[in-house]
Design a protein around this motif. Sequence first.
Motif, PDB file in Angstrom:
ATOM      1  N   GLY A 139       1.000  -1.378   0.197  1.00 13.85           N
ATOM      2  CA  GLY A 139      -0.133   0.104  -0.441  1.00 13.85           C
ATOM      3  C   GLY A 139       0.687   1.044   0.238  1.00 13.85           C
ATOM      4  O   GLY A 139       1.931   1.207   0.033  1.00 13.85           O
ATOM      5  N   ASP A 140       0.043   2.268  -0.120  1.00 14.22           N
ATOM      6  CA  ASP A 140       1.011   3.528  -0.502  1.00 14.22           C
ATOM      7  C   ASP A 140       1.332   3.955   0.932  1.00 14.22           C
ATOM      8  O   ASP A 140       1.137   3.995   2.176  1.00 14.22           O
ATOM      9  N   LEU A 141       3.111   4.323   0.986  1.00 17.52           N
ATOM     10  CA  LEU A 141       4.203   4.289   2.491  1.00 17.52           C
ATOM     11  C   LEU A 141       3.361   5.269   3.026  1.00 17.52           C
ATOM     12  O   LEU A 141       3.098   5.600   4.405  1.00 17.52           O
ATOM     13  N   ASP A 142       2.585   6.224   2.479  1.00 20.99           N
ATOM     14  CA  ASP A 142       2.746   7.545   3.467  1.00 20.99           C
ATOM     15  C   ASP A 142       0.992   7.244   4.347  1.00 20.99           C
ATOM     16  O   ASP A 142       1.140   7.597   5.516  1.00 20.99           O
ATOM     17  N   VAL A 143      -0.106   6.489   3.662  1.00 20.25           N
ATOM     18  CA  VAL A 143      -1.227   5.553   4.580  1.00 20.25           C
ATOM     19  C   VAL A 143      -0.342   5.010   5.223  1.00 20.25           C
ATOM     20  O   VAL A 143      -1.346   5.068   6.101  1.00 20.25           O
ATOM     21  N   LEU A 144       0.018   3.802   4.914  1.00 22.66           N
ATOM     22  CA  LEU A 144       0.829   2.603   5.813  1.00 22.66           C
ATOM     23  C   LEU A 144       1.644   3.725   7.585  1.00 22.66           C
ATOM     24  O   LEU A 144       1.161   3.580   8.706  1.00 22.66           O
ATOM     25  N   THR A 145       2.219   4.358   7.305  1.00 27.05           N
ATOM     26  CA  THR A 145       3.300   4.987   7.964  1.00 27.05           C
ATOM     27  C   THR A 145       1.918   5.787   9.293  1.00 27.05           C
ATOM     28  O   THR A 145       2.009   6.311  10.117  1.00 27.05           O
ATOM     29  N   ALA A 146       0.975   6.413   8.305  1.00 27.67           N
ATOM     30  CA  ALA A 146      -0.168   7.965   9.070  1.00 27.67           C
ATOM     31  C   ALA A 146      -1.275   6.705  10.026  1.00 27.67           C
ATOM     32  O   ALA A 146      -0.873   7.471  10.983  1.00 27.67           O
ATOM     33  N   ASN A 147      -1.368   5.561   9.595  1.00 28.97           N
ATOM     34  CA  ASN A 147      -2.016   4.498  10.094  1.00 28.97           C
ATOM     35  C   ASN A 147      -1.320   4.351  11.013  1.00 28.97           C
ATOM     36  O   ASN A 147      -1.862   4.113  12.557  1.00 28.97           O
ATOM     37  N   VAL A 148       0.141   3.927  11.250  1.00 22.68           N
ATOM     38  CA  VAL A 148       0.658   3.076  12.429  1.00 22.68           C
ATOM     39  C   VAL A 148       1.014   4.465  13.328  1.00 22.68           C
ATOM     40  O   VAL A 148       1.087   4.070  14.457  1.00 22.68           O
ATOM     41  N   SER A 149       1.549   5.476  12.797  1.00 23.79           N
ATOM     42  CA  SER A 149       1.829   7.043  14.053  1.00 23.79           C
ATOM     43  C   SER A 149       0.254   7.010  15.005  1.00 23.79           C
ATOM     44  O   SER A 149      -0.227   7.408  16.258  1.00 23.79           O
ATOM     45  N   ASP A 150      -1.019   7.164  14.057  1.00 22.50           N
ATOM     46  CA  ASP A 150      -1.664   7.011  14.369  1.00 22.50           C
ATOM     47  C   ASP A 150      -2.165   5.910  15.285  1.00 22.50           C
ATOM     48  O   ASP A 150      -2.963   5.858  16.563  1.00 22.50           O
ATOM     49  N   MET A 151      -2.324   4.766  15.782  1.00 23.90           N
ATOM     50  CA  MET A 151      -2.018   3.707  16.013  1.00 23.90           C
ATOM     51  C   MET A 151      -1.250   3.680  17.546  1.00 23.90           C
ATOM     52  O   MET A 151      -2.057   3.646  18.539  1.00 23.90           O
ATOM     53  N   PHE A 152      -0.423   4.315  17.387  1.00 22.36           N
ATOM     54  CA  PHE A 152       0.917   4.828  18.442  1.00 22.36           C
ATOM     55  C   PHE A 152      -0.242   5.403  19.650  1.00 22.36           C
ATOM     56  O   PHE A 152       0.751   5.409  20.660  1.00 22.36           O
ATOM     57  N   ASP A 153      -0.394   6.775  19.084  1.00 24.94           N
ATOM     58  CA  ASP A 153      -1.194   7.686  19.520  1.00 24.94           C
ATOM     59  C   ASP A 153      -2.263   7.472  20.409  1.00 24.94           C
ATOM     60  O   ASP A 153      -2.573   7.873  21.547  1.00 24.94           O
ATOM     61  N   ARG A 154      -2.995   6.554  19.345  1.00 23.10           N
ATOM     62  CA  ARG A 154      -4.286   6.041  20.737  1.00 23.10           C
ATOM     63  C   ARG A 154      -3.570   4.973  21.751  1.00 23.10           C
ATOM     64  O   ARG A 154      -4.336   5.541  23.214  1.00 23.10           O
ATOM     65  N   ILE A 155      -2.739   4.632  21.839  1.00 18.72           N
ATOM     66  CA  ILE A 155      -2.311   3.647  22.753  1.00 18.72           C
ATOM     67  C   ILE A 155      -1.603   4.650  23.360  1.00 18.72           C
ATOM     68  O   ILE A 155      -1.824   4.581  24.646  1.00 18.72           O
ATOM     69  N   ARG A 156      -0.681   5.298  23.365  1.00 17.30           N
ATOM     70  CA  ARG A 156      -0.127   6.403  24.220  1.00 17.30           C
ATOM     71  C   ARG A 156      -0.611   7.768  24.885  1.00 17.30           C
ATOM     72  O   ARG A 156      -0.222   7.829  26.285  1.00 17.30           O
ATOM     73  N   LEU A 172      -3.750   6.165  25.953  1.00 19.18           N
ATOM     74  CA  LEU A 172      -5.019   4.918  27.101  1.00 19.18           C
ATOM     75  C   LEU A 172      -4.914   5.726  28.462  1.00 19.18           C
ATOM     76  O   LEU A 172      -4.217   6.017  29.138  1.00 19.18           O
ATOM     77  N   LYS A 173      -6.089   5.350  29.148  1.00 16.70           N
ATOM     78  CA  LYS A 173      -6.152   5.787  30.734  1.00 16.70           C
ATOM     79  C   LYS A 173      -4.870   4.675  31.553  1.00 16.70           C
ATOM     80  O   LYS A 173      -4.683   3.487  30.979  1.00 16.70           O
ATOM     81  N   GLY A 212       1.248   8.894  37.591  1.00 20.07           N
ATOM     82  CA  GLY A 212       2.818   9.395  37.768  1.00 20.07           C
ATOM     83  C   GLY A 212       2.787   8.168  36.804  1.00 20.07           C
ATOM     84  O   GLY A 212       4.724   8.030  37.084  1.00 20.07           O
ATOM     85  N   THR A 213       2.683   7.374  35.516  1.00 21.72           N
ATOM     86  CA  THR A 213       3.592   6.359  34.857  1.00 21.72           C
ATOM     87  C   THR A 213       2.759   6.877  33.166  1.00 21.72           C
ATOM     88  O   THR A 213       2.576   8.011  33.122  1.00 21.72           O
ATOM     89  N   LYS A 214       3.487   6.563  32.367  1.00 22.33           N
ATOM     90  CA  LYS A 214       3.752   6.985  31.450  1.00 22.33           C
ATOM     91  C   LYS A 214       3.538   5.646  30.198  1.00 22.33           C
ATOM     92  O   LYS A 214       4.334   4.977  30.429  1.00 22.33           O
ATOM     93  N   ILE A 215       2.304   5.887  29.248  1.00 19.15           N
ATOM     94  CA  ILE A 215       2.371   4.791  28.035  1.00 19.15           C
ATOM     95  C   ILE A 215       3.758   5.227  27.033  1.00 19.15           C
ATOM     96  O   ILE A 215       3.287   6.285  26.702  1.00 19.15           O
ATOM     97  N   MET A 216       4.668   4.340  26.721  1.00 16.65           N
ATOM     98  CA  MET A 216       5.838   4.680  25.750  1.00 16.65           C
ATOM     99  C   MET A 216       6.099   3.649  24.938  1.00 16.65           C
ATOM    100  O   MET A 216       5.838   2.294  25.504  1.00 16.65           O
ATOM    101  N   ILE A 217       6.046   4.269  23.474  1.00 19.08           N
ATOM    102  CA  ILE A 217       5.620   2.907  22.783  1.00 19.08           C
ATOM    103  C   ILE A 217       7.426   2.054  22.380  1.00 19.08           C
ATOM    104  O   ILE A 217       8.236   3.518  22.416  1.00 19.08           O
ATOM    105  N   PRO A 218       7.436   1.487  22.386  1.00 20.07           N
ATOM    106  CA  PRO A 218       9.456   0.906  21.900  1.00 20.07           C
ATOM    107  C   PRO A 218       9.441   1.802  20.766  1.00 20.07           C
ATOM    108  O   PRO A 218       9.381   1.785  19.703  1.00 20.07           O
TER     109      PRO A 218
END
Length: 360
Positions: free
Chosen positions: A289-306, A308-309, A313-319
């Motif tokens: 698929g289009d690299l820009d779309v794939l990059t945007a989709n995975v970046s959005d997933m990471f932001d959603r995870i970051r 989360l409730k 005193g903690t922080k959710i960090m992506i590898p």
Amino acid sequence: MRISAEAERQFLEAVFKAQQFNAQDGALLADTLVDADLRGISSHGIQRLDWYTRMMKDHVLEPTHQPEVVKETATSLLVDANKSMGQIASGFTMNKLIEKAKKMGLAMAVIRNSNHFGTAGYYSRMACKHGLIGISTTNTRPLVVPTNALEAFLGSNAFAFTFPAKPHPFVFDGATSVVSSGKIQVLAKKGEKIPGDWAVDENRHVLHDAQKVEDNLGTIAFSAHRPGGGVLTLGGQDEVNSNYKGFGNSLIIEILTGILAQGSLSADTNVGKHDFSQFFMVIDPSVFGDLDVLTANVSDMFDRIRHLKHLPGTKIMIPGDREYKHYDENLVQGVSIDDKTIAEMQAIGQAYGVPVPAAL
């Protein structure tokens, strides 16, 4: 003590030149160590220099040797590192795989007769700079006890995976054991205790004395004597915590490296050839698929995870988040080096006529 990353780089390049590495290889070696220190991965930074120097004196690695292609297809490489430093063979191989993957969509390689290659993530990030997925693995000295075993057989067998993302690439880089032996080595140098259940003795009792574990791992990894104990697989001490999954992960890396390379298993690298093996794969995500779309989709997933409730005193960090944060901070404040490593640098600098950088 803290020194600037540039001062560390200049010191390393001067030492490697004195050790007869050519300018290009010395610059690559220095970059891999400085990069690790900047990212807060001190276990794979300049503290490895003393070990590398001892390997040269023992002729386990040869500074003037160069990697050679043994077999090649449009999508694969078999490379003989020829006892050169693992970083040199790995950089050489990854550059060729990037070219192949751009043409064919996928490429993979195995390296034999290699040595320690630094952080696995360094090479996967090379692919990511070109909008490609990078996978890097290696076997190591025998350090890790399989599930229910009393003696080490497997290596810490690092695995790294990268994927293009924003604001920085996704970078997973870690051992398939609970921890890499280098982290225990750093704790021992600092005189600190092991904070978790990372290693066991010959009776599979958990140890927290970092120096005792380091002494034991050194005996396991660098002599034919196998005293028992070692580092635990992911999942830790007990089967109830699924340590057999970590065991399985380590075996997969062992198959992709030592077995495919027809080289030594981790269990046998402390006798005979002392050779490590590496496996790399590069994938072009744009074939799906289009690299820009794939990059945007995975970046959005990471932001959603970051976002989360999460626990107060903690922080959710992506590898990768922590390492990129350290990188930016340490470029400004300098890299931190423990006192024992400074003493090793001073001894090496004196031996090769290279002054040690001053503290910031």
